[in-house]
Structure formats: C-alpha cells, structure tokens
Motif scaffolding. Structure first.
Motif, PDB file in Angstrom:
ATOM      1  N   LEU A 177       0.868  -1.173   0.000  1.00 37.61           N
ATOM      2  CA  LEU A 177       0.000   0.000   0.000  1.00 37.61           C
ATOM      3  C   LEU A 177       0.906   1.225   0.000  1.00 37.61           C
ATOM      4  O   LEU A 177       1.729   1.408   0.906  1.00 37.61           O
ATOM      5  CB  LEU A 177      -0.915   0.000   1.227  1.00 37.61           C
ATOM      6  N   VAL A 178       0.773   2.045  -1.046  1.00 37.50           N
ATOM      7  CA  VAL A 178       1.689   3.179  -1.210  1.00 37.50           C
ATOM      8  C   VAL A 178       0.892   4.462  -1.468  1.00 37.50           C
ATOM      9  O   VAL A 178      -0.235   4.430  -1.969  1.00 37.50           O
ATOM     10  CB  VAL A 178       2.664   2.935  -2.378  1.00 37.50           C
ATOM     11  N   ASN A 179       1.505   5.593  -1.121  1.00 38.74           N
ATOM     12  CA  ASN A 179       0.870   6.889  -1.380  1.00 38.74           C
ATOM     13  C   ASN A 179       1.037   7.332  -2.827  1.00 38.74           C
ATOM     14  O   ASN A 179       0.248   8.132  -3.339  1.00 38.74           O
ATOM     15  CB  ASN A 179       1.438   7.965  -0.447  1.00 38.74           C
ATOM     16  N   GLU A 199       7.100   4.275  -0.648  1.00 45.98           N
ATOM     17  CA  GLU A 199       7.332   3.396   0.485  1.00 45.98           C
ATOM     18  C   GLU A 199       6.024   2.712   0.900  1.00 45.98           C
ATOM     19  O   GLU A 199       4.950   3.319   0.874  1.00 45.98           O
ATOM     20  CB  GLU A 199       7.893   4.190   1.664  1.00 45.98           C
ATOM     21  N   ALA A 200       6.152   1.432   1.291  1.00 48.13           N
ATOM     22  CA  ALA A 200       4.978   0.698   1.741  1.00 48.13           C
ATOM     23  C   ALA A 200       4.524   1.201   3.100  1.00 48.13           C
ATOM     24  O   ALA A 200       5.349   1.504   3.977  1.00 48.13           O
ATOM     25  CB  ALA A 200       5.297  -0.795   1.810  1.00 48.13           C
ATOM     26  N   LEU A 201       3.221   1.319   3.281  1.00 46.06           N
ATOM     27  CA  LEU A 201       2.653   1.791   4.539  1.00 46.06           C
ATOM     28  C   LEU A 201       2.507   0.628   5.513  1.00 46.06           C
ATOM     29  O   LEU A 201       1.953  -0.422   5.171  1.00 46.06           O
ATOM     30  CB  LEU A 201       1.287   2.444   4.298  1.00 46.06           C
ATOM     31  N   ALA A 202       3.017   0.824   6.722  1.00 44.84           N
ATOM     32  CA  ALA A 202       2.964  -0.235   7.737  1.00 44.84           C
ATOM     33  C   ALA A 202       1.565  -0.335   8.332  1.00 44.84           C
ATOM     34  O   ALA A 202       0.695   0.511   8.099  1.00 44.84           O
ATOM     35  CB  ALA A 202       3.992   0.061   8.829  1.00 44.84           C
ATOM     36  N   ASN A 203       1.370  -1.420   9.120  1.00 44.83           N
ATOM     37  CA  ASN A 203       0.120  -1.646   9.858  1.00 44.83           C
ATOM     38  C   ASN A 203      -1.098  -1.666   8.936  1.00 44.83           C
ATOM     39  O   ASN A 203      -2.160  -1.122   9.258  1.00 44.83           O
ATOM     40  CB  ASN A 203      -0.077  -0.584  10.941  1.00 44.83           C
ATOM     41  N   THR A 204      -0.915  -2.294   7.787  1.00 45.39           N
ATOM     42  CA  THR A 204      -2.019  -2.402   6.829  1.00 45.39           C
ATOM     43  C   THR A 204      -2.666  -3.790   6.948  1.00 45.39           C
ATOM     44  O   THR A 204      -1.960  -4.799   7.029  1.00 45.39           O
ATOM     45  CB  THR A 204      -1.518  -2.186   5.392  1.00 45.39           C
ATOM     46  N   GLU A 205      -3.986  -3.804   6.946  1.00 40.02           N
ATOM     47  CA  GLU A 205      -4.734  -5.058   6.959  1.00 40.02           C
ATOM     48  C   GLU A 205      -5.146  -5.403   5.541  1.00 40.02           C
ATOM     49  O   GLU A 205      -5.674  -4.551   4.816  1.00 40.02           O
ATOM     50  CB  GLU A 205      -5.972  -4.935   7.851  1.00 40.02           C
ATOM     51  N   TRP A 206      -4.917  -6.665   5.165  1.00 38.92           N
ATOM     52  CA  TRP A 206      -5.146  -7.079   3.784  1.00 38.92           C
ATOM     53  C   TRP A 206      -6.177  -8.206   3.718  1.00 38.92           C
ATOM     54  O   TRP A 206      -6.178  -9.111   4.556  1.00 38.92           O
ATOM     55  CB  TRP A 206      -3.849  -7.580   3.149  1.00 38.92           C
TER      56      TRP A 206
END
Length: 356
Positions: free
Chosen positions: A282-284, A289-296
């Motif tokens: 998940l990126v802006n 950079e990948a966003l931490a604490n992401t639920e997939w």
C-alpha cells in the motif's frame, strides 16, 4: 510442365505442408511432454516409466522416525504395551515358547528386504476395551520372535506399505513365514509449467488411496495415506492407484493427479503448477514506500475471501488468474484488481488515494 513434373511438384508441396504442420504441433506441445517420449501426462502430472525399486540405504533406515509405518489394517488400534525383553536376544525367555521367523519381499520372486522393515506382533485376543495388545516389535530386515503359544496378528510395515498376517505359535516349534508386501515406491517432484523448479519448502503433497484392496470409503471418501510429503521423498506404498494433491504455498495453487504404483517398482512423477508469488504494497504514490500496519484481504473476482494478512509486505503464492485485494489502513479502505501470470513473481501496488 509435364504431368510427371506436376505430380512431383504436388508431392513436394504436400510434403512441405505436412512438415509445416508437424513443426507447428511441436511448437504448440506443452514443454512437459517434450521431456521424454516414454513419459505420459496423467491429470496434471508427468509420470515416468517405473524403474526397479531401490533398497533403503542405511542412512534412510536410520532417519525413519518412530511410528513411520502405519498401524495395521486389522488391528485398528493397539495399546502401547510390550512385555519385558531379554537383554541379550531381544526376545522373551521361556522354555514353553515357540519361535516365529519372519522374512519380507516386495514381490513374490523378489529379494528379501534386509532393512527398512517395521514388524509388530499383536495378540489376537482383545482386552476389556476391545483393543488388540502389542506384544513385540522389531525393525530392520528379517525378524525372530519367541512367543507364548497362541494365535497372533503380525503386521509387516515398509514405509506406508503394510500387510497383516495371522500366525499360530506352538510350543517348541519354529514357524517360518515369508510376507509378500505387494508394494512399490512413489517419488514426487513439482515444477512450474515452464519447467522451472520450485522452492521445496513451499511444496507439499497429500497422497490418498483411490482403492483400498476392494473396499470403498464411506460416501466415496478417499483414505489419506501420507500427509505433507516433501519433494523427492520416497513414499513406500502398497501397489495400487493413488490420488495425489500437490499444494504450492498456502492459498490456492493446487494440482491433482491420479498415479498408479506398481509392485516392486519406483514411480517418479512431476506435477506442474501455474502460479506465481505476489507481494502486496500500500503506497501513497507509484514506487513509494509501503505503509505499515495495513490489513489485507485477498479476494476472488466474485468476492470470496482467499486469505488475510497484516503488514507492509504480505506475500502470497497464487494460482494463475484474476484477483481483487482490499487494504485497510487507519480506518480507510483501498482496493485494486490484478492478474497473476504463471512464473512471473512481482509486486502489486495499491494506491492509497484519499477520498475528498
């Protein structure tokens, strides 16, 4: 041009067309089939002609874990009990005993097996709970037991292959038996459809019996014989037809095949997966950079959930096809659809586009 010349030109033209057609067939043929003229595709597996069954090596025998051989078919359960054994001979000492000498062969005219056997002797009489009692056991090749007079069930186990025989022991007499296991071997491999090897740690095989010596399972259910076997593992099995399920990764990359094991032979088969490893981010912005604490949540195109994960870089091995993914970060939800092509490992970015 003369009629003879016209006929010759026609033959040459037909021959050229035939050659072109053959070349097209060869190009279009699956690469797995081109590996060996003698090999045959069987429900997703390339099965090679069986070869003579090799004997277990000393290292293989030493590596067999306790209980590697399954329990016998006749005694469905047995108490884990055995009488005290004589320290020198490994057999009970009693003048009133009879002797049982056991030898095993894979096939009737085969050589005796000198290692890799698991022998179990059960009393035919059941205890108060209806269980058969284990009275003696041995490992290695041939075996000798001294037993009290009576009737016993002897289970000869060779890997996952086994045979149960009823014997009668009489005082002071020797009962010699040769057990014919009617067994062979199966060794499995797995590759991508492009003939690329897979990580052995990611592939496991479950082997089910298609037939159980004339008996069928309830409601057509197959009996599980071996679970989570690895690539290259030698599975010693009773001769017969088996249903092999190969799972690559933990989601949906699964191949199934029917394979027959012949007595006294080793069958080698390779299953071919169409799958790839996908890493989600998940990126802006693209390449960010990948966003931490992401639920997939990984979904089919129809919305059925396949897998869940939490983290910045979840990775899944997926069968070739179309998918959808939902990412949740700080109570905001983002989604994307993507496709998986066999053999193409890649990252899939989900853009965190904030809604106005």
């Amino acid at each position: 041009m003369s009629s003879t010349g016209r006929r010759g030109a026609a033959r040459l033209g037909a021959l050229a067309g035939l050659c072109a057609a053959l070349a097209l067939c060869l190009v279009a043929a699956p690469p797995a089939l081109a590996q060996s003229d003698a090999a045959a595709m069987t429900g997703g597996a390339l099965q090679r002609p069986p070869v003579p069954m090799p004997k277990p090596s000393p290292d293989e025998e030493a590596a067999l874990p306790p209980g590697f051989s399954p329990e016998p078919e006749v005694p469905e359960s047995a108490t884990p009990y055995a009488p005290a054994l004589d320290a020198d001979t490994g057999t009970p000492a009693d003048d009133n005993e009879g002797t049982v000498y056991l030898v095993s062969r894979l096939v009737k005219d085969g050589d005796p097996l000198d290692r890799g056997m698991m022998w179990r002797v059960y009393s035919e009489k059941r205890d108060a709970e209806g269980k058969l009692t284990l009275v003696a056991n041995a490992t290695g090749g041939d075996a000798e037991f001294r037993l009290d007079p009576g009737t016993y069930l002897v289970h000869a186990g060779f890997g996952y292959a086994g045979s149960t025989t009823r014997i009668r022991v009489e005082p002071g007499r020797v009962n010699t038996r040769t057990i014919v296991l009617d067994a062979g071997g199966l060794k499995l491999d797995a590759e991508l459809a492009e003939n690329r090897p897979l990580d052995a740690d990611e592939v496991k095989f479950d082997v089910y019996a298609n037939e159980t010596r004339g008996e069928t399972g309830a409601a057509g259910a197959r009996r599980l014989v071996a679970s989570k076997a690895g690539i290259g593992t030698m599975l010693r099995l009773n001769a017969g037809s088996y249903y092999v399920v190969s799972k690559y990764g933990a989601v949906n990359a699964v191949v199934r095949a029917d394979i027959r094991v012949q007595p006294g032979k080793l069958t080698e088969a390779t299953v071919y997966h169409k799958a790839a490893r996908i890493t989600l981010k998940l990126v802006n912005e693209p390449g960010g950079e990948a966003l931490a604490n992401t639920e997939w949540s990984l979904l089919t195109p129809g919305g059925d959930q396949l897998a869940e994960s939490v983290g910045a870089f979840p990775s899944f091995i997926l069968a070739e096809g179309d998918y959808a993914v939902v990412a949740k970060n700080h109570d905001q939800i983002f989604n994307r659809e993507f496709s998986v092509e066999s053999g193409i490992d890649r990252e899939v970015e989900v853009l965190a586009l904030k809604r106005n």
